[in-house]
Design a protein around this motif. Structure first.
Motif, mmCIF file in Angstrom:
data_model
loop_
_atom_site.group_PDB
_atom_site.id
_atom_site.type_symbol
_atom_site.label_atom_id
_atom_site.label_comp_id
_atom_site.label_asym_id
_atom_site.label_seq_id
_atom_site.Cartn_x
_atom_site.Cartn_y
_atom_site.Cartn_z
ATOM 1 N N ILE A 17 -13.085 10.437 -1.952
ATOM 2 C CA ILE A 17 -13.495 10.440 -3.368
ATOM 3 C C ILE A 17 -13.419 9.036 -3.933
ATOM 4 O O ILE A 17 -14.309 8.564 -4.616
ATOM 5 N N GLY A 18 -12.324 8.362 -3.680
ATOM 6 C CA GLY A 18 -12.166 6.998 -4.192
ATOM 7 C C GLY A 18 -11.237 6.226 -3.291
ATOM 8 O O GLY A 18 -10.352 6.782 -2.659
ATOM 9 N N SER A 19 -11.485 4.966 -3.186
ATOM 10 C CA SER A 19 -10.627 4.107 -2.369
ATOM 11 C C SER A 19 -10.501 2.778 -3.075
ATOM 12 O O SER A 19 -11.406 1.953 -3.026
ATOM 13 N N ALA A 20 -9.390 2.614 -3.766
ATOM 14 C CA ALA A 20 -9.228 1.425 -4.593
ATOM 15 C C ALA A 20 -9.045 0.188 -3.752
ATOM 16 O O ALA A 20 -8.207 0.158 -2.856
ATOM 17 N N LEU A 21 -9.816 -0.821 -4.035
ATOM 18 C CA LEU A 21 -9.666 -2.152 -3.480
ATOM 19 C C LEU A 21 -9.918 -2.226 -1.982
ATOM 20 O O LEU A 21 -9.867 -3.296 -1.398
ATOM 21 N N SER A 22 -10.144 -1.073 -1.374
ATOM 22 C CA SER A 22 -10.433 -1.110 0.057
ATOM 23 C C SER A 22 -11.919 -1.286 0.304
ATOM 24 O O SER A 22 -12.322 -1.609 1.398
ATOM 25 N N SER B 274 -3.805 0.578 -9.018
ATOM 26 C CA SER B 274 -2.405 0.278 -9.312
ATOM 27 C C SER B 274 -1.507 0.413 -8.095
ATOM 28 O O SER B 274 -0.362 -0.054 -8.132
ATOM 29 N N PHE B 275 -1.990 1.055 -7.003
ATOM 30 C CA PHE B 275 -1.165 1.175 -5.796
ATOM 31 C C PHE B 275 -1.986 1.073 -4.522
ATOM 32 O O PHE B 275 -1.542 1.456 -3.445
ATOM 33 N N VAL B 276 -3.222 0.551 -4.604
ATOM 34 C CA VAL B 276 -4.125 0.410 -3.471
ATOM 35 C C VAL B 276 -4.263 1.763 -2.776
ATOM 36 O O VAL B 276 -4.022 1.909 -1.573
ATOM 37 N N GLY B 277 -4.642 2.756 -3.570
ATOM 38 C CA GLY B 277 -4.691 4.113 -3.039
ATOM 39 C C GLY B 277 -6.066 4.517 -2.561
ATOM 40 O O GLY B 277 -7.080 3.896 -2.869
ATOM 41 N N ILE C 56 -6.225 14.850 -1.851
ATOM 42 C CA ILE C 56 -5.143 14.227 -1.111
ATOM 43 C C ILE C 56 -5.113 12.748 -1.472
ATOM 44 O O ILE C 56 -6.159 12.095 -1.579
ATOM 45 N N ILE C 57 -3.914 12.246 -1.637
ATOM 46 C CA ILE C 57 -3.758 10.839 -2.017
ATOM 47 C C ILE C 57 -3.002 10.117 -0.917
ATOM 48 O O ILE C 57 -2.014 10.621 -0.375
ATOM 49 N N LYS C 58 -3.458 8.956 -0.552
ATOM 50 C CA LYS C 58 -2.795 8.112 0.434
ATOM 51 C C LYS C 58 -2.834 6.669 -0.063
ATOM 52 O O LYS C 58 -3.636 6.310 -0.932
ATOM 53 N N GLY C 59 -1.993 5.828 0.561
ATOM 54 C CA GLY C 59 -2.041 4.406 0.245
ATOM 55 C C GLY C 59 -0.693 3.857 -0.173
ATOM 56 O O GLY C 59 0.312 4.570 -0.249
ATOM 57 N N GLY C 60 -0.711 2.557 -0.420
ATOM 58 C CA GLY C 60 0.472 1.900 -0.939
ATOM 59 C C GLY C 60 1.524 1.577 0.090
ATOM 60 O O GLY C 60 2.503 0.893 -0.205
ATOM 61 N N GLN C 61 1.380 2.046 1.330
ATOM 62 C CA GLN C 61 2.384 1.778 2.338
ATOM 63 C C GLN C 61 1.752 1.890 3.734
ATOM 64 O O GLN C 61 0.685 2.481 3.912
ATOM 65 N N TYR C 62 2.462 1.349 4.704
ATOM 66 C CA TYR C 62 2.039 1.484 6.088
ATOM 67 C C TYR C 62 2.765 2.699 6.678
ATOM 68 O O TYR C 62 3.980 2.830 6.570
ATOM 69 N N VAL C 63 1.967 3.590 7.351
ATOM 70 C CA VAL C 63 2.516 4.779 8.005
ATOM 71 C C VAL C 63 2.191 4.686 9.503
ATOM 72 O O VAL C 63 1.027 4.501 9.881
ATOM 73 N N ASP D 154 -4.982 8.294 7.247
ATOM 74 C CA ASP D 154 -4.027 8.352 8.348
ATOM 75 C C ASP D 154 -4.258 7.180 9.288
ATOM 76 O O ASP D 154 -5.342 6.571 9.328
ATOM 77 N N THR D 155 -3.222 6.857 10.046
ATOM 78 C CA THR D 155 -3.351 5.835 11.076
ATOM 79 C C THR D 155 -3.338 6.526 12.449
ATOM 80 O O THR D 155 -2.753 7.600 12.621
ATOM 81 N N VAL D 156 -3.988 5.878 13.409
ATOM 82 C CA VAL D 156 -4.114 6.449 14.747
ATOM 83 C C VAL D 156 -4.067 5.312 15.765
ATOM 84 O O VAL D 156 -4.590 4.216 15.519
ATOM 85 N N ASN D 157 -3.430 5.577 16.932
ATOM 86 C CA ASN D 157 -3.416 4.608 18.027
ATOM 87 C C ASN D 157 -4.665 4.820 18.893
ATOM 88 O O ASN D 157 -4.980 5.938 19.259
#
Length: 974
Positions: free
Chosen positions: A43-48, A314-317, A327-334, A443-446
């Protein structure tokens, strides 16, 4: 917002349907939006997203428009409601305006938020912060606030009705709030039905005052803590700037927000993010702050997608919709939870190792709005990488605005994340088997791929879609490399320093410097005091000055306006002499804004200044008269001159001189007075009765013996002063000398009553007041007949003042003349005036009249010494007092008188008689040697002469003779 939400979910549905095979399209299109579980849509991806050039994006333009208007008070027919998250400064729609009290007061209602807020923290007039204090509550318990600073707005209303110029009342916008009680009471159109429930607003009442509001209505704004939001972690509702909580509130709000049902929100992802945002981050300057906060304004007239993008900054979400939930994601590395290898790859792979240069940047900058910059839109400190700039060969900027961030440190953290995410350039598009079904956007994936050289390389899912065909079923993934270093922060932000040029504001007007003097000027030959005020200012924006003066003696206390002018000199003609004036002046700039007052006090000297000393004073004796002359004094307020005389020819003092001429009016510069040995002294006196500080003196010594006069009688009263009659005078002895002196007040030990009930000094206070006038009458002088006599008085006195020292003198310190030790001898407050009254019959006397030296025809003479003072602490003290009655020489004679032969002789009568005959001369024209004459009955009235033949007296003969009598006195009948 219901329609916006429906549209948003409809778009999501159509996107998901389009990802399936044509055979399933009809079936999927028939499902409800909440049942779609087979796709994830971003839906939205701030600053990405790739940075957009400023002024080319709707969102960017919207933010700039918001920042330019957010603090402006606007009045228009239709106004959108705003929603405030966190803390910010804003104004809003002017909902109501009405005047009352015959246009004296203006009432304004300014909306600041379309919901209940936590509190108002600051108020502003035209971006100038106000300090306020409570002045009680209204009947509904709402506090009234008065301004305490700046002082411009803290004054009382000019209408003197007990009201302040500015009054505020603050309504937080509760759904249960009542109509403002004061607004209902003081205006006609605002009623109890006007409750503005659910609207936070400022009610401001201002008094009309062109000095306080020279440019019209002030712009009213406030710093506020915004909406109370639900913390779904605890179930409590309170003020918070946590971005996850604010975003959740926007989704669920049914008034201004999207009105999304909570069942359509993935609370787990929101909780995770909320906890991340609440983490404390150490700052380089010391202390900590929350990792992410949300401070900004949601405008209901902006598209929801733009609002979501703004909040996500405000949180690079990244916001996605998957399995019927947001669903909301962002602001940190997982760290990745799964690994995809060649075994899971079921289709072609597309790899982009480097993005286009036009999408690459190495420096991030942009606008934010912060209390650090007084809520003015400002560039936050740039975030750059010197190694990246070196790699690129130049600095490449990306403009990233942060509309919901107010901390410069937080803005730099966000900027770094954006910069480092942009430099993670490898992008991979692939189709994997159903192992990828568990992934979601964010999400992150290897990824492990031998051919590509990837071993557990971390990628972030930027897009996810379900693919189904007759041949296979799989997941299409769009991946972009990422790393934990993107989110690493070690208190590396730069100090935020404003680089704004310091310029004076239109409302900044420095008060002037002022000096006050006064001078005398003649208007229609009348001297008037002119108060002169000179203003100056070192501020170049000063356009005019305004000056007012207040006479402290004026009971009304009103200020007189001396004018408003570009010139800097102002005058008040006919200022009161001796009065203290409060003078205030203020500067006015080109915008008609007034400074605060500068106030000084000035005591007008004017006519209270002593006139100049008399110069060129001389005395010439001509025919028994003293002709006095001098150079006229040039003082405009000169009234007259006063002349005193003392018998002292050396060391004469003005205060011990008898007044000979009480008033010699200007413009005279000469006067004739009786000639007397001693010193003539003169002073100038102005129209207020103030005399010169110093007298001018001229000594005269006449012949000590006057051969033309004869002492007839002397009346000496000193040193005992016992023979005469006293009235309010008494004899005092000091250092062995008797003084005839005015009675002072009763002594303490002579008074009756309690000791502490007496007033005044110990040696001159009691129930009897000091006298200012007293007399001493000589015994009546009888010359024995009606004669013309010259009466001369020998008078000597000095000025006695028991309080002559400064520390024992009453009254104001600076009202005292002379030196500290009391040696001043130029006082003119005491005098002894001689008066004379005459009679021919000792019954009917003339009125007493002043005299110095003169000839009087009378038999009986009364002399009176009149002692006066104009200062109750001082008195004339006579030490020498006597009077002499003189009569001039007189010669009387006749010639060619026949003596006759009468045995009784020839009787001669003087016409008129003498007072006394001192000598008599006889000249006989035909007397022989055997003849003689005999004089008998000689008196002041005549004599008898007889001529005889021979030596005896038996033979009377007639002879012719002349006579001449010398004496004094001329006896008259009346």
């Amino acid at each position: 917002m219901g329609s916006s939400v429906n549209s948003l979910i409809s778009v999501i549905t159509m996107i998901v349907v389009a990802t399936f095979s044509p055979q399933l399209a009809f079936t999927m299109a028939g499902l409800k939006a909440g049942a779609i579980i087979l796709a994830t849509v971003v839906i939205g991806s701030a600053l990405s997203v790739q940075p957009r050039a400023r002024n080319s994006s709707l969102q960017q333009r919207s933010y700039q428009a918001q920042t330019s208007n957010r603090s402006l008070m606007i009045r228009q027919p239709i106004m959108a409601r705003d929603m405030v998250y966190g803390t910010t400064k804003k104004s809003g729609g002017l909902l109501f305006m009405e005047v009352s009290d015959n246009n004296k007061y203006l009432h304004m209602v300014v909306q600041v938020a379309g919901h209940e807020i936590e509190e108002f923290t600051k108020l502003y007039f035209n971006d100038e912060e106000l300090t306020i204090s409570s002045s009680g509550n209204d009947s509904n318990g709402i506090a009234r606030y008065n301004v305490t600073s700046p002082s411009t707005y803290s004054s009382d209303s000019i209408y003197e009705d007990g009201r302040k110029t500015v009054r505020f009342k603050l309504h937080n916008g509760a759904d249960t709030q009542l109509a403002d009680a004061d607004l209902v009471a003081e205006t006609s159109k605002w009623t109890t039905s006007h409750r503005l429930q659910g609207i936070a607003y400022i009610y401001c009442r201002i008094a009309y005052d062109p000095d306080v509001f020279p440019n019209g209505l002030p712009n009213i704004s406030a710093e506020i803590k915004g909406k109370k939001v639900l913390d779904f972690r605890t179930g409590s509702t309170a003020f918070s700037a946590n971005p996850a909580l604010c975003l959740y509130d926007y989704f669920t709000d049914t008034r201004i927000g999207l009105g999304v049902d909570t069942s359509n929100i993935d609370t787990t992802s929101f909780t995770t993010l909320a906890n991340v945002c609440d983490e404390n981050v150490t700052l380089s300057g010391g202390g900590t702050e929350k990792r992410y906060e949300c401070h900004g304004i949601v405008y209901s007239d902006i598209a929801p997608m733009e609002i979501l993008d703004n909040i996500l900054t405000s949180f690079v979400g990244a916001l996605s919709y998957s399995n019927g939930k947001f669903i909301i994601k962002g602001g940190q590395y997982v760290s990745p939870s799964i690994t995809l290898t060649e075994d899971e790859m079921i289709g072609t792979m597309n790899l982009a190792t480097k993005q286009s240069r036009k999408d690459t940047f190495n420096t991030v900058k942009g606008l934010f709005t912060s209390n650090e910059t007084s809520w003015q839109p400002t560039d936050y400190p740039m975030v750059t990488s010197s190694s990246l700039v070196e790699d690129d060969g130049e600095t490449i900027y990306a403009d990233i605005d942060l509309p919901f961030t107010k901390s410069s440190a937080m803005a730099q953290r966000l900027g770094k994340i954006v910069l480092f995410k942009n430099r993670q350039q490898i992008q991979l598009t692939c189709k994997v088997n159903m192992k990828g079904f568990s992934l979601q956007v964010g999400d992150t994936v290897n990824i492990t791929n031998t051919r590509l050289g990837f071993t557990n390389k971390v990628f972030e899912v930027s897009d996810w879609s379900f693919v189904m065909s007759p041949q296979d079923v799989g997941i299409n993934l769009s991946l972009k490399e990422t790393a934990s270093s993107v989110y690493t922060w070690n208190a590396e932000e730069k100090d935020f320093s404003l680089d704004n040029t310091t310029l004076p504001r239109a409302t900044d007007v420095s008060p002037p410097s002022i000096t006050a003097t006064d001078e005398l000027r003649a208007y229609a030959e009348t001297p008037l005091a002119v108060l002169i005020v000179t203003c100056s200012s070192n501020q170049g924006t000063t356009n005019e000055f305004e000056v007012e003066a207040q006479n402290t003696n004026d009971a009304s206390g009103q200020f007189i306006n001396l004018g408003k002018s570009r010139g800097n000199i102002f005058e008040l003609v006919n200022a009161q002499d001796g009065a203290i004036y409060n003078i205030r002046a203020r500067s006015v700039n080109a915008f008609n804004v007034y400074s605060s007052y500068t106030t000084v006090q000035h005591t007008v000297i004017g006519k209270t200044a002593p006139p100049s000393d008399v110069s060129d004073f001389s005395v010439n004796i001509i025919n028994g008269q003293a002709e006095l002359s001098w150079t006229p004094v040039s003082d405009l307020d000169l009234s007259h001159y006063v002349v005193r005389h003392t018998s002292d020819t050396t060391s004469a003092t003005f205060e011990e001189g008898q007044i000979l001429a009480q008033k010699v009016s200007k413009p005279a510069s000469t006067v004739s007075l009786p000639a007397k040995t001693g010193t003539y002294m003169i002073k100038a006196v102005d129209v207020l009765g103030i005399s010169s500080l110093n007298s001018t003196k001229s000594a005269v010594i006449l012949n000590q013996i006057d051969y033309n006069f004869n002492v007839v009688q002397t009346s000496t009263q000193s040193p005992n002063f016992s023979a005469g009659t006293k009235s309010d005078v008494e004899v005092f002895t000091r250092e062995g000398v008797n003084y005839l002196q005015l009675l002072t007040g009763e002594l303490f030990d002579d008074a009756s009553g309690n000791f502490d009930s007496q007033s005044g000094n110990f040696d001159d206070g009691g129930s009897t007041a000091d006298n200012v006038e007293g007399t001493y009458d000589f015994p009546i002088i009888d010359t024995g007949g009606i004669y013309t006599s010259r009466v001369t008085v020998n008078l000597g006195f000095n000025r006695f003042d028991p309080t002559s020292l400064f520390d024992s003198f009453g009254g104001n310190f600076d009202a005292r003349e002379g030196l500290f030790d009391g040696s001043y001898t130029e006082f003119d407050d005491v005098n002894v005036q001689m008066l004379i009254s005459t009679s021919n019959d000792n019954s009917s006397y003339t009125d007493y009249r002043n005299y110095v030296l003169g000839d009087y025809k009378a038999r009986y003479i009364k002399l009176r010494a009149k002692l006066t003072t104009t200062n109750v602490t001082s008195a004339p003290a006579i030490h020498t007092l006597s009077a002499t009655v003189d009569m001039p020489d007189r010669v009387y004679g006749e010639g060619d008188i026949a003596s006759g032969t009468s045995s009784s002789g020839k009787a001669i009568t003087y016409s008129p008689a003498f007072k006394s005959v001192q000598a008599l001369g006889i000249t006989v024209s035909n007397l022989d040697q055997n003849e003689h004459y005999v004089i008998s009955n000689k008196s002041a009235s005549g004599f008898t002469i007889t001529f005889y033949q021979g030596s005896g007296t038996g033979n009377v003969v007639d002879r012719t003779f002349d006579y001449q009598a010398k004496g004094y006195g001329y006896l008259e009948s009346s």
